[in-house]
Write an enzyme that holds these catalytic residues in place. Structure first.
Site, PDB file in Angstrom:
ATOM      1  N   ALA A  66     -16.445  23.840 -25.619  1.00 55.67           N
ATOM      2  CA  ALA A  66     -17.670  24.505 -26.050  1.00 55.67           C
ATOM      3  C   ALA A  66     -18.558  24.667 -24.819  1.00 55.67           C
ATOM      4  CB  ALA A  66     -18.359  23.658 -27.108  1.00 55.67           C
ATOM      5  N   GLY A 111     -13.589  21.854 -27.316  1.00 51.65           N
ATOM      6  CA  GLY A 111     -13.411  22.987 -28.230  1.00 51.65           C
ATOM      7  C   GLY A 111     -12.140  23.772 -27.940  1.00 51.65           C
ATOM      8  N   GLU A 134     -15.547  15.048 -24.884  1.00 48.81           N
ATOM      9  CA  GLU A 134     -16.957  15.108 -25.287  1.00 48.81           C
ATOM     10  C   GLU A 134     -17.702  13.803 -25.022  1.00 48.81           C
ATOM     11  OE1 GLU A 134     -14.387  16.074 -27.149  1.00 48.81           O
ATOM     12  OE2 GLU A 134     -14.778  18.044 -28.006  1.00 48.81           O
TER      13      GLU A 134
HETATM   14  N1  COA Z   1     -19.032  24.885 -20.676  1.00 50.07           N
HETATM   15  C1  COA Z   1     -19.709  25.663 -19.832  1.00 50.07           C
HETATM   16  N2  COA Z   1     -19.291  25.955 -18.579  1.00 50.07           N
HETATM   17  C2  COA Z   1     -18.130  25.414 -18.200  1.00 50.07           C
HETATM   18  C3  COA Z   1     -17.362  24.585 -19.021  1.00 50.07           C
HETATM   19  C4  COA Z   1     -17.852  24.326 -20.320  1.00 50.07           C
HETATM   20  N3  COA Z   1     -17.190  23.569 -21.204  1.00 50.07           N
HETATM   21  N4  COA Z   1     -16.263  24.182 -18.360  1.00 50.07           N
HETATM   22  C5  COA Z   1     -16.339  24.772 -17.126  1.00 50.07           C
HETATM   23  N5  COA Z   1     -17.459  25.508 -17.041  1.00 50.07           N
HETATM   24  C6  COA Z   1     -17.937  26.294 -15.911  1.00 50.07           C
HETATM   25  C7  COA Z   1     -18.507  25.435 -14.809  1.00 50.07           C
HETATM   26  O1  COA Z   1     -19.851  25.099 -15.095  1.00 50.07           O
HETATM   27  C8  COA Z   1     -18.363  26.357 -13.637  1.00 50.07           C
HETATM   28  O2  COA Z   1     -19.397  27.330 -13.692  1.00 50.07           O
HETATM   29  P1  COA Z   1     -20.219  27.730 -12.353  1.00 50.07           P
HETATM   30  O3  COA Z   1     -19.166  28.235 -11.403  1.00 50.07           O
HETATM   31  O4  COA Z   1     -21.162  28.779 -12.834  1.00 50.07           O
HETATM   32  O5  COA Z   1     -20.861  26.472 -11.889  1.00 50.07           O
HETATM   33  C9  COA Z   1     -17.051  27.064 -13.914  1.00 50.07           C
HETATM   34  O6  COA Z   1     -16.837  26.967 -15.313  1.00 50.07           O
HETATM   35  C10 COA Z   1     -15.857  26.441 -13.214  1.00 50.07           C
HETATM   36  O7  COA Z   1     -15.806  25.062 -13.565  1.00 50.07           O
HETATM   37  P2  COA Z   1     -15.796  23.869 -12.489  1.00 50.07           P
HETATM   38  O8  COA Z   1     -16.299  22.649 -13.169  1.00 50.07           O
HETATM   39  O9  COA Z   1     -16.518  24.307 -11.245  1.00 50.07           O
HETATM   40  O10 COA Z   1     -14.234  23.791 -12.188  1.00 50.07           O
HETATM   41  P3  COA Z   1     -13.447  22.497 -11.687  1.00 50.07           P
HETATM   42  O11 COA Z   1     -12.111  22.989 -11.270  1.00 50.07           O
HETATM   43  O12 COA Z   1     -14.233  21.717 -10.712  1.00 50.07           O
HETATM   44  O13 COA Z   1     -13.291  21.566 -12.991  1.00 50.07           O
HETATM   45  C11 COA Z   1     -12.879  21.139 -15.328  1.00 50.07           C
HETATM   46  C12 COA Z   1     -12.550  22.031 -14.117  1.00 50.07           C
HETATM   47  C13 COA Z   1     -12.219  21.761 -16.566  1.00 50.07           C
HETATM   48  C14 COA Z   1     -12.322  19.743 -15.091  1.00 50.07           C
HETATM   49  C15 COA Z   1     -14.413  21.050 -15.509  1.00 50.07           C
HETATM   50  O14 COA Z   1     -14.915  22.374 -15.518  1.00 50.07           O
HETATM   51  C16 COA Z   1     -14.858  20.367 -16.762  1.00 50.07           C
HETATM   52  O15 COA Z   1     -14.805  19.159 -16.867  1.00 50.07           O
HETATM   53  N6  COA Z   1     -15.346  21.163 -17.748  1.00 50.07           N
HETATM   54  C17 COA Z   1     -15.929  20.629 -18.957  1.00 50.07           C
HETATM   55  C18 COA Z   1     -14.874  20.105 -19.890  1.00 50.07           C
HETATM   56  C19 COA Z   1     -15.538  19.511 -21.120  1.00 50.07           C
HETATM   57  O16 COA Z   1     -16.235  18.530 -21.091  1.00 50.07           O
HETATM   58  N7  COA Z   1     -15.291  20.177 -22.272  1.00 50.07           N
HETATM   59  C20 COA Z   1     -15.801  19.742 -23.526  1.00 50.07           C
HETATM   60  C21 COA Z   1     -17.053  20.422 -23.845  1.00 50.07           C
HETATM   61  S1  COA Z   1     -17.644  19.930 -25.438  1.00 50.07           S
END
Ligand code: COA
Length: 260
Positions: A66, A111, A134
């Site tokens: 999400a 999500g 989460e």
């Molecule tokens: N919601 C909003 N934006 C998200 C996102 C999410 N769930 N997951 C990734 N993004 C965005 C990042 O903010 C970033 O945006 P920006 O370039 O404008 O800063 C972009 O996507 C790339 O993500 P980034 O974190 O820079 O990539 P990474 O390779 O360093 O890490 C993940 C990848 C998947 C490990 C990391 O993005 C992450 O942990 N995401 C959240 C996962 C999560 O907690 N999901 C559950 C949500 S309820």
């Protein structure tokens, strides 16, 4: 094309729906959830569509969860509404009258895993990572993850994934029954296409009966599920496709199903 947040492509009877926010790793904001809901509603109603493939744009993510930026500003009431919106979509996908294949081409987190679990088959790339992280946000799953993970792979694994929040590899997800199949990244498209073609040429009314029976059986006592199965089974005898399938077998020729 329903919306720039998602893309829709038809190839014969197979419709591919792609979450299209690759710069945000396809995170699900409210507008994207609404667009997906509309897309699945349309796919359900369109008799030309026999199978739906759901995937994420870009090389890195199926859906990374999400949208955290959007959630950051929500009140408690808005948070509940966000959960209900997500749950409605997952329910719609799960109860689709035709098979939905999740093509998990990368991260399926939060999500994203909840979206994948609503699909009927899940094929993951070897490089995919799945999880319910989460907890790391001071949150819990809200689009059905705590419930579907429990039903899909049992209490121990559901607790492990949700309490620890640590993503797991596609191989471990397959061991736990969370994904149905893992293939090398380079083979993902071809494998999903092969499965979709197989399902697209199967008898649609029988597919629907199977989807209904297994879904309903998962939510009711065995006796009621067996009753439902026998009623559905009986109904199949009223279809032309059942006559065609059994006649084709006896005549040693391939069947051609008409969705009648
Ligand atoms: N919601 C909003 N934006 C998200 C996102 C999410 N769930 N997951 C990734 N993004 C965005 C990042 O903010 C970033 O945006 P920006 O370039 O404008 O800063 C972009 O996507 C790339 O993500 P980034 O974190 O820079 O990539 P990474 O390779 O360093 O890490 C993940 C990848 C998947 C490990 C990391 O993005 C992450 O942990 N995401 C959240 C996962 C999560 O907690 N999901 C559950 C949500 S309820």
């Amino acid at each position: 094309m329903a919306d720039a947040l998602i893309s829709i492509m038809d190839d014969a009877a197979v419709r591919t729906v792609t979450v299209n926010r690759p710069d945000k790793l396809n995170a699900l904001n409210r507008a994207t959830l609404e667009a997906l809901d509309t897309a699945f509603s349309a796919a359900a109603a369109d008799p030309a569509v026999r199978v739906v493939v759901l995937t994420g744009a870009g090389p890195r993510a199926f859906v990374a969860g999400a949208d955290i930026a959007e959630m950051n500003g929500l009140s408690a009431v808005q948070g509940r509404d966000f959960s209900l919106l997500g749950q409605r979509l997952m329910r719609r996908i799960e109860r689709m009258p035709k098979p939905v294949i999740g093509k998990i081409n990368g991260f399926a987190l939060g999500g994203g895993l909840e979206l994948a679990m609503a699909c009927h088959l899940r094929v993951a790339s070897e490089t995919a990572k799945v999880g319910q992280p989460e907890i790391n946000l001071g949150l819990m799953p809200g689009f059905g993850g705590s419930q579907r993970l429990l039903r899909l792979c049992g209490r121990a694994a559901a607790l492990e994934l949700c309490l620890l929040g640590t993503p797991i590899t596609a191989a471990r997800a397959a061991q736990l029954g969370i994904v149905t199949e893992v293939v090398p990244a380079a083979e993902l498209d071809a494998r999903v296409q092969a499965l979709a073609s197989q399902l697209a040429s199967a008898a649609p009314l029988a597919l629907r009966g199977i989807l209904d029976a297994i879904h309903i059986g998962g939510e009711c006592p065995l006796g009621e599920g067996l009753e439902y199965e026998s009623v559905q089974f009986g109904l199949m005898f009223a279809t032309e496709d059942m006559r065609e399938g059994t006649s084709a077998f006896l005549a040693r020729r391939p069947p051609v199903f008409q969705n009648r």
